[in-house]
Design a protein around this motif. Structure first.
Motif, PDB file in Angstrom:
ATOM      1  N   VAL A  17     -24.714   5.970  32.353  1.00 13.75           N
ATOM      2  CA  VAL A  17     -24.937   4.605  31.875  1.00 13.75           C
ATOM      3  C   VAL A  17     -24.618   3.592  32.979  1.00 13.75           C
ATOM      4  CG1 VAL A  17     -24.122   2.834  30.261  1.00 13.75           C
ATOM      5  CG2 VAL A  17     -24.616   5.146  29.435  1.00 13.75           C
ATOM      6  N   LEU A  18     -23.481   3.785  33.650  1.00 15.11           N
ATOM      7  CA  LEU A  18     -23.094   2.875  34.737  1.00 15.11           C
ATOM      8  C   LEU A  18     -24.133   2.885  35.863  1.00 15.11           C
ATOM      9  CD1 LEU A  18     -19.254   3.611  34.945  1.00 15.11           C
ATOM     10  CD2 LEU A  18     -20.324   1.468  34.205  1.00 15.11           C
ATOM     11  N   LEU A  19     -24.592   4.071  36.235  1.00 16.08           N
ATOM     12  CA  LEU A  19     -25.554   4.178  37.338  1.00 16.08           C
ATOM     13  C   LEU A  19     -26.911   3.574  36.965  1.00 16.08           C
ATOM     14  CD1 LEU A  19     -24.586   7.737  38.606  1.00 16.08           C
ATOM     15  CD2 LEU A  19     -24.347   5.600  39.903  1.00 16.08           C
ATOM     16  N   ILE A  20     -27.287   3.719  35.690  1.00 14.53           N
ATOM     17  CA  ILE A  20     -28.542   3.112  35.227  1.00 14.53           C
ATOM     18  C   ILE A  20     -28.431   1.587  35.273  1.00 14.53           C
ATOM     19  CG2 ILE A  20     -29.830   2.622  33.074  1.00 14.53           C
ATOM     20  CD1 ILE A  20     -30.930   5.027  34.476  1.00 14.53           C
ATOM     21  N   LEU A  21     -27.291   1.055  34.827  1.00 12.96           N
ATOM     22  CA  LEU A  21     -27.095  -0.408  34.862  1.00 12.96           C
ATOM     23  C   LEU A  21     -27.112  -0.919  36.300  1.00 12.96           C
ATOM     24  CD1 LEU A  21     -24.404  -0.882  32.062  1.00 12.96           C
ATOM     25  CD2 LEU A  21     -26.840  -1.472  31.964  1.00 12.96           C
ATOM     26  N   ILE A  22     -26.505  -0.142  37.216  1.00 11.33           N
ATOM     27  CA  ILE A  22     -26.520  -0.542  38.627  1.00 11.33           C
ATOM     28  C   ILE A  22     -27.958  -0.495  39.156  1.00 11.33           C
ATOM     29  CG2 ILE A  22     -25.783   0.068  40.968  1.00 11.33           C
ATOM     30  CD1 ILE A  22     -23.187   1.195  39.700  1.00 11.33           C
ATOM     31  N   THR A  23     -28.683   0.571  38.794  1.00  9.63           N
ATOM     32  CA  THR A  23     -30.061   0.737  39.258  1.00  9.63           C
ATOM     33  C   THR A  23     -30.941  -0.421  38.784  1.00  9.63           C
ATOM     34  OG1 THR A  23     -29.847   3.134  39.320  1.00  9.63           O
ATOM     35  CG2 THR A  23     -32.075   2.274  39.156  1.00  9.63           C
ATOM     36  N   PHE A  24     -30.718  -0.882  37.554  1.00  8.02           N
ATOM     37  CA  PHE A  24     -31.529  -1.995  37.037  1.00  8.02           C
ATOM     38  C   PHE A  24     -30.824  -3.338  37.209  1.00  8.02           C
ATOM     39  CE2 PHE A  24     -33.506   1.679  35.062  1.00  8.02           C
ATOM     40  CZ  PHE A  24     -34.826   1.424  35.395  1.00  8.02           C
ATOM     41  N   SER A  25     -30.089  -3.451  38.307  1.00  3.45           N
ATOM     42  CA  SER A  25     -29.402  -4.701  38.617  1.00  3.45           C
ATOM     43  C   SER A  25     -30.428  -5.735  39.086  1.00  3.45           C
ATOM     44  CB  SER A  25     -28.371  -4.442  39.720  1.00  3.45           C
ATOM     45  OG  SER A  25     -29.002  -3.882  40.857  1.00  3.45           O
ATOM     46  N   ILE A  29     -31.869  -7.179  35.845  1.00  3.21           N
ATOM     47  CA  ILE A  29     -30.888  -7.777  34.919  1.00  3.21           C
ATOM     48  C   ILE A  29     -30.024  -8.741  35.722  1.00  3.21           C
ATOM     49  CG2 ILE A  29     -29.075  -7.324  33.218  1.00  3.21           C
ATOM     50  CD1 ILE A  29     -30.032  -4.397  33.133  1.00  3.21           C
ATOM     51  N   SER A  30     -30.109 -10.013  35.398  1.00  3.74           N
ATOM     52  CA  SER A  30     -29.521 -11.032  36.283  1.00  3.74           C
ATOM     53  C   SER A  30     -27.991 -11.015  36.329  1.00  3.74           C
ATOM     54  CB  SER A  30     -30.007 -12.421  35.874  1.00  3.74           C
ATOM     55  OG  SER A  30     -29.672 -12.652  34.524  1.00  3.74           O
ATOM     56  N   ASN A  31     -27.349 -10.456  35.272  1.00  3.99           N
ATOM     57  CA  ASN A  31     -25.871 -10.467  35.277  1.00  3.99           C
ATOM     58  C   ASN A  31     -25.256  -9.373  36.131  1.00  3.99           C
ATOM     59  OD1 ASN A  31     -26.205 -12.484  33.475  1.00  3.99           O
ATOM     60  ND2 ASN A  31     -25.568 -11.322  31.680  1.00  3.99           N
ATOM     61  N   PHE A  32     -26.071  -8.412  36.528  1.00  2.00           N
ATOM     62  CA  PHE A  32     -25.545  -7.286  37.292  1.00  2.00           C
ATOM     63  C   PHE A  32     -25.907  -7.419  38.767  1.00  2.00           C
ATOM     64  CE2 PHE A  32     -25.870  -5.107  33.038  1.00  2.00           C
ATOM     65  CZ  PHE A  32     -24.495  -5.026  32.847  1.00  2.00           C
ATOM     66  N   TYR A  33     -24.899  -7.732  39.569  1.00  2.00           N
ATOM     67  CA  TYR A  33     -25.151  -7.905  41.008  1.00  2.00           C
ATOM     68  C   TYR A  33     -23.946  -7.383  41.782  1.00  2.00           C
ATOM     69  CZ  TYR A  33     -22.262 -11.997  40.072  1.00  2.00           C
ATOM     70  OH  TYR A  33     -21.240 -12.808  39.664  1.00  2.00           O
ATOM     71  N   PHE A  34     -24.175  -7.054  43.054  1.00  2.00           N
ATOM     72  CA  PHE A  34     -23.091  -6.585  43.923  1.00  2.00           C
ATOM     73  C   PHE A  34     -22.318  -7.751  44.517  1.00  2.00           C
ATOM     74  CE2 PHE A  34     -26.174  -3.037  44.359  1.00  2.00           C
ATOM     75  CZ  PHE A  34     -25.354  -2.000  43.962  1.00  2.00           C
ATOM     76  N   LEU A  35     -23.078  -8.739  44.990  1.00  2.23           N
ATOM     77  CA  LEU A  35     -22.470  -9.830  45.747  1.00  2.23           C
ATOM     78  C   LEU A  35     -23.167 -11.125  45.367  1.00  2.23           C
ATOM     79  CD1 LEU A  35     -20.407 -10.213  48.187  1.00  2.23           C
ATOM     80  CD2 LEU A  35     -22.431 -10.312  49.648  1.00  2.23           C
ATOM     81  N   ARG A  36     -22.377 -12.184  45.248  1.00  4.25           N
ATOM     82  CA  ARG A  36     -22.920 -13.524  45.006  1.00  4.25           C
ATOM     83  C   ARG A  36     -22.449 -14.414  46.145  1.00  4.25           C
ATOM     84  NH1 ARG A  36     -22.311 -16.210  39.210  1.00  4.25           N
ATOM     85  NH2 ARG A  36     -24.360 -15.220  38.986  1.00  4.25           N
ATOM     86  N   SER A  37     -23.396 -15.137  46.722  1.00  5.36           N
ATOM     87  CA  SER A  37     -23.036 -16.052  47.804  1.00  5.36           C
ATOM     88  C   SER A  37     -23.618 -17.434  47.531  1.00  5.36           C
ATOM     89  CB  SER A  37     -23.564 -15.535  49.145  1.00  5.36           C
ATOM     90  OG  SER A  37     -23.352 -16.506  50.146  1.00  5.36           O
TER      91      SER A  37
END
Length: 203
Positions: A17-25, A29-37
């Motif tokens: 589930v976690l990897l799928i959410l990361i994959t569809f970041s 899906i706008s709320n799932f991101y690695f970095l915000r600048s």
């Protein structure tokens, strides 16, 4: 023993589930991101590209995207390991299903016949591959975005991690536990089968 598979199944499912959410970041899906600048009025970075938070305009979805000069292009390509890890984790889950079904049905019957079901070499191999894909995805991702974060800050922008690095750690730890326990199951099975047999009756 059945509880043990079930635990492996739950951990593997959680990692999936976690990897799928990361994959569809981002940009999916706008709320799932690695970095915000704060560059360009605010940009979020995901696996397949980036989106500006103010205008909601996103880059083309692709494996490997360039955001010069802060992000290292070849490291953005390494993010392909997230969908790869998700796929391998799904296969790991599927390889556990027959084991769970057989175990559940025969749970109360003869224990010793069914030792051979767990862990199957296929499951152990897939669990290990899933863990490795997830682990290397995490390493490349941290290299990419911690370098990016430093460069953004050096250029006078703000930069902070989103939820994905934490989700990535969670998936990697879950898969590490599954891979270790299945590997240990393979190694220790012969040696401890008699002991566990005795324990099983006394528990």
């Amino acid at each position: 023993m059945f509880r043990h598979h079930f635990f492996s199944f739950l951990l593997t499912a959680a990692a999936f589930v976690l990897l799928i959410l990361i994959t569809f970041s981002v940009p999916f899906i706008s709320n799932f991101y690695f970095l915000r600048s704060s560059v360009n009025g605010g940009v979020d970075f995901g696996v397949w590209g980036f989106c500006t938070t103010s205008t909601d305009v996103c880059s083309k979805k692709s494996i490997g995207y360039s955001f010069e000069p802060q992000l290292i292009f070849w490291l953005t390509q390494a993010l392909v390991l997230y969908p790869v890890a998700a796929g391998l984790t799904l296969l790991t889950l599927i390889s556990l299903i027959p084991v769970l079904c057989l175990r559940g049905r025969h749970h109360h019957h003869h224990h010793h016949h069914h030792q051979s079901y767990y862990p199957t070499p296929l499951f152990s191999m897939l669990a290990l591959l899933s863990y490795l894909a997830s682990f290397f995805a995490f390493i490349f991702m941290i290299a990419l975005f911690s370098t990016g974060m430093k460069r953004f800050k050096d250029d006078g922008f703000t930069a902070s991690f989103g939820p994905l690095p934490w989700m990535s750690i969670g998936a990697t730890v879950a898969l590490a536990i599954v891979a270790l326990s299945s590997g240990c199951g393979m190694m220790c099975q012969g040696r401890f089968s008699r002991v566990s047999e005795r324990l099983r009756y006394s528990v």
